[in-house]
Design a protein around this motif. Sequence first.
Motif, mmCIF file in Angstrom:
data_model
loop_
_atom_site.group_PDB
_atom_site.id
_atom_site.type_symbol
_atom_site.label_atom_id
_atom_site.label_comp_id
_atom_site.label_asym_id
_atom_site.label_seq_id
_atom_site.Cartn_x
_atom_site.Cartn_y
_atom_site.Cartn_z
ATOM 1 N N ARG A 292 0.610 -14.384 -7.369
ATOM 2 C CA ARG A 292 -1.252 -14.546 -6.809
ATOM 3 C C ARG A 292 -1.423 -13.011 -7.394
ATOM 4 O O ARG A 292 -0.423 -11.809 -7.346
ATOM 5 N N ASN A 293 -2.455 -12.815 -7.860
ATOM 6 C CA ASN A 293 -2.461 -11.069 -8.024
ATOM 7 C C ASN A 293 -3.234 -10.045 -6.362
ATOM 8 O O ASN A 293 -3.383 -9.627 -7.245
ATOM 9 N N LEU A 294 -3.825 -10.707 -6.457
ATOM 10 C CA LEU A 294 -3.995 -10.776 -4.873
ATOM 11 C C LEU A 294 -3.563 -11.375 -3.784
ATOM 12 O O LEU A 294 -2.871 -12.376 -3.463
ATOM 13 N N GLN A 295 -2.763 -10.244 -2.728
ATOM 14 C CA GLN A 295 -1.597 -10.643 -2.066
ATOM 15 C C GLN A 295 -2.562 -10.573 -0.552
ATOM 16 O O GLN A 295 -4.058 -10.104 -0.325
ATOM 17 N N ARG A 296 -2.173 -11.045 0.574
ATOM 18 C CA ARG A 296 -2.979 -10.722 2.024
ATOM 19 C C ARG A 296 -1.720 -10.175 3.243
ATOM 20 O O ARG A 296 -0.117 -9.797 3.142
ATOM 21 N N ILE A 297 -2.052 -8.657 3.710
ATOM 22 C CA ILE A 297 -1.137 -8.461 4.726
ATOM 23 C C ILE A 297 -1.398 -8.487 6.286
ATOM 24 O O ILE A 297 -2.781 -9.143 6.408
ATOM 25 N N LYS A 298 -0.608 -9.672 6.415
ATOM 26 C CA LYS A 298 -0.067 -9.969 8.127
ATOM 27 C C LYS A 298 -0.871 -9.455 8.964
ATOM 28 O O LYS A 298 -1.507 -9.227 9.765
ATOM 29 N N GLU A 299 0.745 -8.153 8.826
ATOM 30 C CA GLU A 299 -0.200 -6.626 10.295
ATOM 31 C C GLU A 299 0.340 -5.357 9.180
ATOM 32 O O GLU A 299 1.010 -5.523 8.239
ATOM 33 N N PHE A 300 0.067 -4.830 10.375
ATOM 34 C CA PHE A 300 -0.379 -3.044 9.462
ATOM 35 C C PHE A 300 -0.252 -2.250 10.425
ATOM 36 O O PHE A 300 -1.196 -2.554 11.684
ATOM 37 N N ARG A 301 0.608 -0.855 10.355
ATOM 38 C CA ARG A 301 0.791 0.437 11.321
ATOM 39 C C ARG A 301 0.658 1.422 10.618
ATOM 40 O O ARG A 301 1.571 1.690 9.402
ATOM 41 N N TRP A 302 0.635 2.259 11.095
ATOM 42 C CA TRP A 302 0.641 3.595 10.807
ATOM 43 C C TRP A 302 2.718 3.916 10.924
ATOM 44 O O TRP A 302 3.236 3.411 11.177
ATOM 45 N N SER A 303 3.485 4.111 9.323
ATOM 46 C CA SER A 303 4.792 4.261 9.498
ATOM 47 C C SER A 303 5.108 5.609 9.596
ATOM 48 O O SER A 303 5.643 6.162 10.329
ATOM 49 N N TYR A 304 3.716 6.785 8.929
ATOM 50 C CA TYR A 304 4.068 8.088 9.287
ATOM 51 C C TYR A 304 2.520 8.620 9.790
ATOM 52 O O TYR A 304 1.841 8.649 8.590
ATOM 53 N N LEU A 305 2.092 9.466 10.739
ATOM 54 C CA LEU A 305 0.680 10.079 10.727
ATOM 55 C C LEU A 305 0.884 11.512 10.809
ATOM 56 O O LEU A 305 1.280 12.602 10.838
ATOM 57 N N TYR A 306 0.047 11.564 8.935
ATOM 58 C CA TYR A 306 -0.254 13.441 8.620
ATOM 59 C C TYR A 306 -0.563 14.305 9.584
ATOM 60 O O TYR A 306 -1.242 13.562 10.522
ATOM 61 N N ARG A 307 -0.180 15.487 9.641
ATOM 62 C CA ARG A 307 -0.419 16.361 10.503
ATOM 63 C C ARG A 307 -1.821 17.027 9.476
ATOM 64 O O ARG A 307 -2.700 17.757 10.862
#
Length: 230
Positions: free
Chosen positions: A50-65
């Motif tokens: 597939r050319n278009l994938q799906r995201i199940k879960e996501f969150r910040w890995s690093y929150l920029y200052r």
Amino acid sequence: MIVTIFTELFGIQSYIVNGVRASTKKGSGKANLFQPAAILDLIVYHNELRNLQRIKEFRWSYLYRHILSDIKKNAVALFMVELLTKCLKQPETNEYLFQFAEDSFLHLDESSEAVTANFPLFFALHLAVFFGVLPNPLMGTFEDSKNLYFDLKEGNFIYEQPDHPHFLEGKEANVTAELLRVRRPEELEQIKLNHDFRRNLLYAYEVYYAFHIQDFGTMKTLPVLKEILS
């Protein structure tokens, strides 16, 4: 929302993200997590066919200052994102490139004003190594390089003027060689340049990439970066 993300495991990929614009009882939507240069942890459904994938879960890995709120750092980050996007043509895994990109954004977030001003030059030159177009290293000292030229078309440092107009000479060639020798971003603090000089180098590096990356075109973020960093 459909987003393009450079991932550590699968290279550059396109994802569809559902429900990120809708507000819930817990707060507003999560579209702000998908700002350019954001670093996220993802759990995804991946199908090679597939050319278009799906995201199940996501969150910040690093929150920029600073990057998302400081106008200068944000302009540099947008330049870096566009340059990466123009160079990444196929969804191939490249963990070393991913680590370089991630480290670069983290360094930019914490960098001083002087380092931030030079960061686009540093990133543009050192990114080239991952695509096989890094300029040849210059041997010797800068005192030996009074008649130095950097051939943008061939990607070489030479001591004779090329027979075409696409080259850097004098201080521009020497500063390019100096930037290539930088190994840690904090060293950029010692390279003193004015904004006109940086602007000219950035446009020259755009020409360099156009010669070496197929269908590179022109960068939309360069005029914005020029204005903000001046």
